[in-house]
Scaffold this motif. Structure first.
Motif, PDB file in Angstrom:
ATOM      1  N   TYR A  31       0.837  -1.201   0.000  1.00 30.47           N
ATOM      2  CA  TYR A  31       0.000   0.000   0.000  1.00 30.47           C
ATOM      3  C   TYR A  31       0.871   1.250   0.000  1.00 30.47           C
ATOM      4  O   TYR A  31       0.629   2.201  -0.764  1.00 30.47           O
ATOM      5  CB  TYR A  31      -0.921   0.006   1.219  1.00 30.47           C
ATOM      6  CG  TYR A  31      -1.463   1.374   1.540  1.00 30.47           C
ATOM      7  CD1 TYR A  31      -2.520   1.929   0.817  1.00 30.47           C
ATOM      8  CD2 TYR A  31      -0.889   2.140   2.565  1.00 30.47           C
ATOM      9  CE1 TYR A  31      -2.991   3.203   1.102  1.00 30.47           C
ATOM     10  CE2 TYR A  31      -1.358   3.405   2.860  1.00 30.47           C
ATOM     11  CZ  TYR A  31      -2.419   3.933   2.120  1.00 30.47           C
ATOM     12  OH  TYR A  31      -2.874   5.195   2.402  1.00 30.47           O
ATOM     13  N   GLU A  32       1.890   1.284   0.856  1.00 39.91           N
ATOM     14  CA  GLU A  32       2.762   2.447   0.923  1.00 39.91           C
ATOM     15  C   GLU A  32       3.516   2.653  -0.389  1.00 39.91           C
ATOM     16  O   GLU A  32       3.700   3.787  -0.842  1.00 39.91           O
ATOM     17  CB  GLU A  32       3.758   2.290   2.071  1.00 39.91           C
ATOM     18  CG  GLU A  32       3.190   2.603   3.428  1.00 39.91           C
ATOM     19  CD  GLU A  32       2.690   4.028   3.545  1.00 39.91           C
ATOM     20  OE1 GLU A  32       3.215   4.916   2.840  1.00 39.91           O
ATOM     21  OE2 GLU A  32       1.753   4.259   4.306  1.00 39.91           O
ATOM     22  N   LEU A  33       3.943   1.568  -0.999  1.00 41.77           N
ATOM     23  CA  LEU A  33       4.662   1.662  -2.270  1.00 41.77           C
ATOM     24  C   LEU A  33       3.777   2.288  -3.343  1.00 41.77           C
ATOM     25  O   LEU A  33       4.192   3.205  -4.064  1.00 41.77           O
ATOM     26  CB  LEU A  33       5.135   0.275  -2.712  1.00 41.77           C
ATOM     27  CG  LEU A  33       5.847   0.204  -4.070  1.00 41.77           C
ATOM     28  CD1 LEU A  33       7.105   1.047  -4.062  1.00 41.77           C
ATOM     29  CD2 LEU A  33       6.161  -1.249  -4.424  1.00 41.77           C
ATOM     30  N   LEU A  60       5.637   6.891   8.429  1.00 47.47           N
ATOM     31  CA  LEU A  60       5.281   6.236   9.686  1.00 47.47           C
ATOM     32  C   LEU A  60       3.868   6.616  10.117  1.00 47.47           C
ATOM     33  O   LEU A  60       3.090   5.777  10.561  1.00 47.47           O
ATOM     34  CB  LEU A  60       6.278   6.629  10.782  1.00 47.47           C
ATOM     35  CG  LEU A  60       7.676   6.025  10.676  1.00 47.47           C
ATOM     36  CD1 LEU A  60       8.600   6.641  11.718  1.00 47.47           C
ATOM     37  CD2 LEU A  60       7.627   4.514  10.844  1.00 47.47           C
ATOM     38  N   PHE A  61       3.539   7.896   9.972  1.00 48.34           N
ATOM     39  CA  PHE A  61       2.192   8.347  10.317  1.00 48.34           C
ATOM     40  C   PHE A  61       1.158   7.768   9.355  1.00 48.34           C
ATOM     41  O   PHE A  61       0.081   7.336   9.774  1.00 48.34           O
ATOM     42  CB  PHE A  61       2.136   9.874  10.287  1.00 48.34           C
ATOM     43  CG  PHE A  61       0.740  10.425  10.289  1.00 48.34           C
ATOM     44  CD1 PHE A  61      -0.031  10.398  11.443  1.00 48.34           C
ATOM     45  CD2 PHE A  61       0.177  10.950   9.132  1.00 48.34           C
ATOM     46  CE1 PHE A  61      -1.330  10.897  11.449  1.00 48.34           C
ATOM     47  CE2 PHE A  61      -1.114  11.447   9.130  1.00 48.34           C
ATOM     48  CZ  PHE A  61      -1.872  11.418  10.290  1.00 48.34           C
ATOM     49  N   ASP A 149       8.066   2.008  16.072  1.00 45.74           N
ATOM     50  CA  ASP A 149       6.752   1.820  15.461  1.00 45.74           C
ATOM     51  C   ASP A 149       6.391   0.344  15.343  1.00 45.74           C
ATOM     52  O   ASP A 149       5.242  -0.041  15.519  1.00 45.74           O
ATOM     53  CB  ASP A 149       6.748   2.451  14.055  1.00 45.74           C
ATOM     54  CG  ASP A 149       5.750   3.580  13.955  1.00 45.74           C
ATOM     55  OD1 ASP A 149       5.719   4.406  14.885  1.00 45.74           O
ATOM     56  OD2 ASP A 149       4.999   3.627  12.973  1.00 45.74           O
ATOM     57  N   SER A 150       7.385  -0.470  15.053  1.00 47.86           N
ATOM     58  CA  SER A 150       7.132  -1.892  14.842  1.00 47.86           C
ATOM     59  C   SER A 150       6.942  -2.638  16.155  1.00 47.86           C
ATOM     60  O   SER A 150       5.917  -3.301  16.362  1.00 47.86           O
ATOM     61  CB  SER A 150       8.298  -2.507  14.064  1.00 47.86           C
ATOM     62  OG  SER A 150       8.474  -1.847  12.822  1.00 47.86           O
ATOM     63  N   SER A 208      -0.415   3.347  18.530  1.00 45.89           N
ATOM     64  CA  SER A 208       0.903   2.979  19.025  1.00 45.89           C
ATOM     65  C   SER A 208       2.037   3.442  18.127  1.00 45.89           C
ATOM     66  O   SER A 208       3.190   3.079  18.356  1.00 45.89           O
ATOM     67  CB  SER A 208       0.987   1.467  19.225  1.00 45.89           C
ATOM     68  OG  SER A 208       0.784   0.797  17.997  1.00 45.89           O
ATOM     69  N   SER A 209       1.726   4.247  17.121  1.00 48.73           N
ATOM     70  CA  SER A 209       2.792   4.787  16.284  1.00 48.73           C
ATOM     71  C   SER A 209       3.613   5.808  17.071  1.00 48.73           C
ATOM     72  O   SER A 209       3.087   6.518  17.931  1.00 48.73           O
ATOM     73  CB  SER A 209       2.201   5.458  15.041  1.00 48.73           C
ATOM     74  OG  SER A 209       3.225   6.083  14.275  1.00 48.73           O
ATOM     75  N   THR A 210       4.894   5.866  16.785  1.00 50.34           N
ATOM     76  CA  THR A 210       5.754   6.852  17.444  1.00 50.34           C
ATOM     77  C   THR A 210       5.440   8.264  16.980  1.00 50.34           C
ATOM     78  O   THR A 210       5.765   9.235  17.661  1.00 50.34           O
ATOM     79  CB  THR A 210       7.234   6.546  17.146  1.00 50.34           C
ATOM     80  OG1 THR A 210       7.398   6.409  15.727  1.00 50.34           O
ATOM     81  CG2 THR A 210       7.665   5.244  17.819  1.00 50.34           C
TER      82      THR A 210
END
Length: 252
Positions: A31-33, A60-61, A149-150, A208-210
Motif C-alpha cells: 500500500y505504501e509503495l 510512519l504516520f 513503530d514496529s 501505538s505509532s511513534t
C-alpha cells in the motif's frame, strides 16, 4: 518447555501460519509503495501540510492506521491457527493426557503466538527501511522511530493476544473467535478517535505509532510510554487468567 515448543513447531509446519506472518507486513508495505509512487505529488503536499520533518516521519504516520487495523487481525488469525490444530484433529484429550502441565501447554501456544507476531513486526521494520531507500528518501534513517513503530505495536497488542488465544482455545468453532477479533479490530479504530475511549485496550494498536498528528503538525507520540505500561500489565493479567482457566478444564 523446549520439548513442548518443539512439538508445537512440528504441528504448525503443516499450517498456514507463516503465510499470515509474511502477508500482513507485505500488504501494508505494498500500500505504501503504491501510495508514494502513484500519488507522489499529493503525498508531498500532505507531508508539507502536516509539517512533517521528513518523508520517513510522514510514512510512519501514514501507515499507522492501516497497520493498526491489520496487526490485530493478524493476531486474531494466528491465534486461531495455533489453537485450531487440536480442534481440527480432536486431539485435545490426547494433548492434555501427556505428562506435561496444562499451564506449559497453554504458555507454549502463547509463546508461538508472540514469536510469530515478533517476526511480523521485524519484517515490517526491515521492509520500511528497504522501501524508504528504494523511494530515495534523502533524510537519515530514523532507526529509533522505525523500530519503535514496529515493536511498540507488538507490546500494545498484548491484551488482544491474550484474549484471542484464550477465545480460540475455549471455543471449537473458530468462526466465532475470528468474528470477535475482526469486530474488535474495527471497533478499536472508532474508540481511538474519542478523547476518553482512546484509553480502552482495543484502541491502543492504532495509536501505538511513534508519530501522531498534533495541533502543530506531526510529532512524537507523548502517550506512547503510558500505552506500553498499561498494555503490558493488562496483557500479562489476561494471560494469567487464561492459563488458570485452561488449567481447570478437563477436556476441551
Amino acid at each position: 518447555m523446549r520439548q513442548v515448543l518443539r512439538g508445537e513447531s512440528l504441528k504448525l509446519r503443516r499450517s498456514s501460519l507463516f503465510i499470515v506472518v509474511i502477508l500482513v507486513p507485505l500488504v501494508v508495505l505494498a500500500y505504501e509503495l503504491l501510495n508514494l509512487t502513484y500519488r507522489g505529488e499529493y503525498v508531498q503536499k500532505q507531508a508539507e501540510m502536516f509539517k512533517a520533518s521528513s518523508m520517513w516521519q510522514y510514512m510512519l504516520f501514514d501507515n499507522s492506521m492501516l497497520f493498526g487495523l491489520g496487526f490485530p487481525l493478524a493476531v486474531t488469525i494466528i491465534a486461531s491457527i495455533i489453537a485450531n490444530i487440536e480442534h481440527q484433529t480432536n486431539s485435545w484429550k490426547q494433548t492434555l493426557s501427556l505428562p506435561i502441565s496444562k499451564v506449559r501447554i497453554y504458555l507454549s501456544k502463547y509463546i508461538w503466538l508472540f514469536n510469530s507476531l515478533l517476526l511480523t513486526t521485524t519484517l515490517f521494520a526491515i521492509g520500511m527501511v528497504v522501501l524508504g531507500k528504494a523511494l530515495g528518501f534523502e533524510e537519515p534513517i530514523p532507526w529509533g522511530l522505525l523500530f519503535g513503530d514496529s515493536y511498540v505495536m507488538l507490546l500494545t497488542a498484548l491484551p488482544i493476544m491474550s484474549f484471542q488465544l484464550w477465545l480460540s482455545i475455549t471455543f471449537k468453532n473458530q468462526a466465532f473467535s475470528i468474528l470477535i477479533g475482526t469486530v474488535s479490530s474495527i471497533v478499536g479504530l472508532f474508540l481511538a478517535a474519542g478523547i476518553t475511549t482512546r484509553w480502552f485496550p482495543l484502541a491502543y494498536p492504532s495509536q501505538s505509532s511513534t508519530i501522531i498528528l498534533q495541533y502543530e503538525g506531526l510529532g512524537i507520540n507523548p502517550d506512547l510510554s503510558a500505552f506500553v505500561v498499561i498494555n503490558v500489565f493488562v496483557g500479562l493479567m489476561l494471560l494469567i487468567v487464561g492459563a488458570l482457566h485452561f488449567k481447570k478444564r478437563d477436556v476441551l
